[in-house]
Design a protein around this motif. Structure first.
Motif, PDB file in Angstrom:
ATOM      1  N   GLY A 247      -4.983   8.319   7.436  1.00 56.21           N
ATOM      2  CA  GLY A 247      -5.002   8.366   5.984  1.00 56.21           C
ATOM      3  C   GLY A 247      -6.230   7.687   5.425  1.00 56.21           C
ATOM      4  O   GLY A 247      -6.991   7.029   6.140  1.00 56.21           O
TER       5      GLY A 247
ATOM      6  N   ASP B  33       0.876  -1.165   0.000  1.00 59.34           N
ATOM      7  CA  ASP B  33       0.000   0.000   0.000  1.00 59.34           C
ATOM      8  C   ASP B  33       0.910   1.210   0.000  1.00 59.34           C
ATOM      9  O   ASP B  33       2.139   1.085  -0.085  1.00 59.34           O
ATOM     10  CB  ASP B  33      -0.958  -0.017   1.195  1.00 59.34           C
TER      11      ASP B  33
ATOM     12  N   THR C  60       0.636   3.675   2.460  1.00 56.77           N
ATOM     13  CA  THR C  60       0.796   4.185   3.819  1.00 56.77           C
ATOM     14  C   THR C  60       2.194   3.929   4.361  1.00 56.77           C
ATOM     15  O   THR C  60       2.829   4.819   4.933  1.00 56.77           O
ATOM     16  CB  THR C  60      -0.259   3.569   4.755  1.00 56.77           C
TER      17      THR C  60
ATOM     18  N   ALA D  71       4.754   6.847   5.283  1.00 56.99           N
ATOM     19  CA  ALA D  71       5.145   6.998   6.686  1.00 56.99           C
ATOM     20  C   ALA D  71       6.655   6.990   6.827  1.00 56.99           C
ATOM     21  O   ALA D  71       7.218   7.681   7.693  1.00 56.99           O
ATOM     22  CB  ALA D  71       4.522   5.896   7.530  1.00 56.99           C
TER      23      ALA D  71
ATOM     24  N   TYR E 297      -3.223   5.590  12.705  1.00 57.34           N
ATOM     25  CA  TYR E 297      -2.091   4.847  13.272  1.00 57.34           C
ATOM     26  C   TYR E 297      -1.348   5.796  14.202  1.00 57.34           C
ATOM     27  O   TYR E 297      -0.643   6.695  13.794  1.00 57.34           O
ATOM     28  CB  TYR E 297      -1.167   4.311  12.173  1.00 57.34           C
TER      29      TYR E 297
ATOM     30  N   TYR F  65      -2.596  -0.239  12.088  1.00 60.73           N
ATOM     31  CA  TYR F  65      -3.724   0.587  12.520  1.00 60.73           C
ATOM     32  C   TYR F  65      -4.044   0.256  13.970  1.00 60.73           C
ATOM     33  O   TYR F  65      -4.122  -0.913  14.353  1.00 60.73           O
ATOM     34  CB  TYR F  65      -4.952   0.332  11.651  1.00 60.73           C
TER      35      TYR F  65
ATOM     36  N   GLU G 283      -2.243  11.008   3.372  1.00 62.26           N
ATOM     37  CA  GLU G 283      -1.790  10.693   4.720  1.00 62.26           C
ATOM     38  C   GLU G 283      -1.510  12.018   5.420  1.00 62.26           C
ATOM     39  O   GLU G 283      -0.826  12.881   4.876  1.00 62.26           O
ATOM     40  CB  GLU G 283      -0.506   9.836   4.703  1.00 62.26           C
TER      41      GLU G 283
END
Length: 376
Positions: free
Chosen positions: A360, A61, A63, A67, A342, A318, A109
């Motif tokens: 996000g 993904d 994310t 991050a 998160y 998460y 995000e």
């Protein structure tokens, strides 16, 4: 709408917030995705070995790699709120026969903002605005909060080992039900005690020998280390007396929470009242205020939204608010949009130098198209 038009429509919604467009690394070292993806997702990761012998993974993904960018930003001393947006490819082995392995995610995000019900509601509303921009008006959604189950476990006042085992089991599909189904057998406990007395490498060899002696194959996505840790935790919980009957009733009632969004507060507080549980007011109030804020922002949620206590465990990074949106004839394995919070995501993502906490949401254009076609 064509796929390109759907990507453009969703991207425009996220870009209007001032988020910075990015397209992060396609390839990641495998340790972080493997550690942070739940079992259901871990089996779908596209893993390979590079020319140096290092295990790598295609980004499952956006994310995780975004991050990582944020963690690097924080490590460099640049603080304050930041937001990113993307329309980029992700790679996962299909969840359903008609799903592609490579697909586009359009999303955002946000980092460095206060974690609050209003902020969660704003993020959800932003995703639904993107869904609407893609021509989907008739949708349904499910939300959850991954902090609810641990809070109820803490309120039960169980032995620390038992509480930890329950929280770990919650992150595994069917894990709590399996745990509550019965105590571990004597051979399991004996084996766990034997493994506990061994060094990690010796314990792994002893475990594999035990499987061979019993002609038991390794099935599933959990590693030997994870299985051993689970066995040891089960044995420790059994030694501590297991899960009392009163606690089983509470957890059974909690597992059954699957209600309309407006009924969330009563569903959770009713369990707390019925079993005399204390210390849950703050978590129930937070969930209640979030649901109210979401309904205020997107009134359709009052009739098309549900809250499920066990929802949202596929990606284990998460740890708070999570949601998925569905449309047309697509089932719950194929949401057209997803999102979540998160708090304190992956301290080790950037060499342990910084933590990235945020929220996000993403839209899947390929599924939007199929949802539209299913009702055409």
């Amino acid at each position: 709408m064509t796929p390109e038009q759907i990507v453009e429509a969703a991207s425009a919604v996220f870009a209007q917030t001032g988020a910075r467009p990015v397209d992060p690394a396609y390839v990641l070292a495998s340790d972080i995705p493997l550690e942070l993806s739940g079992e259901a997702v871990r089996a779908r990761l596209c893993v390979f070995t590079d020319h140096r012998g290092n295990e790598m993974v295609m980004r499952p993904d956006l994310t995780l790699p975004v991050a990582g960018m944020e963690a690097d930003r924080l490590a460099s001393g640049r603080n304050g709120p930041e937001a990113y947006t993307y329309a980029a490819r992700a790679f996962r082995l299909p969840a359903s026969p008609d799903d592609p392995m490579e697909f586009t995610q359009v999303g955002f995000e946000r980092f460095g903002r206060e974690s609050s019900p209003d902020e969660d509601a704003d993020a959800f509303a932003l995703v639904e605005a993107a869904v609407a921009a893609c021509g989907i008006d008739d949708w349904r959604m499910v939300m959850g909060d991954l902090s609810v189950f641990p809070a109820f476990v803490d309120a039960l006042g169980l032995h620390g080992v038992t509480a930890s085992l329950l929280k770990r089991a919650f992150r595994q599909e069917g894990g709590v039900a399996e745990l509550l189904a019965g105590a571990p057998s004597a051979p399991e406990v004996d084996l766990a005690h034997q493994l506990s007395a061994s060094a990690p490498e010796a314990a792994a060899l002893a475990f594999l020998d035990a499987l061979r002696e019993r002609s038991i194959p390794m099935i599933g996505t959990r590693s030997v280390t994870e299985i051993i840790e689970g066995l040891k935790a089960k044995a420790a919980a059994a030694d501590a007396g297991g899960v009392p009957e009163d606690a089983r009733k509470v957890l059974g009632a909690l597992a059954g929470v699957n209600c309309s969004a407006p009924e969330t507060a009563e569903a959770l507080s009713g369990i707390a009242r019925a079993h005399g549980l204390r210390g849950l007011d703050s978590v129930i109030e937070r969930v209640t205020r979030r649901v109210e804020a979401i309904i205020d922002a997107v009134p359709r949620v009052a009739e098309a939204g549900r809250f499920r206590s066990g929802f949202g465990r596929r990606f284990t990074y998460y740890d708070g608010f999570v949601f998925e949106t569905y449309a047309g004839g697509l089932g719950e394995r194929q949401p057209i949009a997803t999102g979540g919070r998160y708090d304190g995501l992956i301290a080790g993502l950037s060499g342990g130098r910084a933590r990235a906490s945020g929220i996000g949401g993403v839209v899947r254009p390929d599924r939007v198209i199929r949802a539209r076609e299913s009702v055409a």
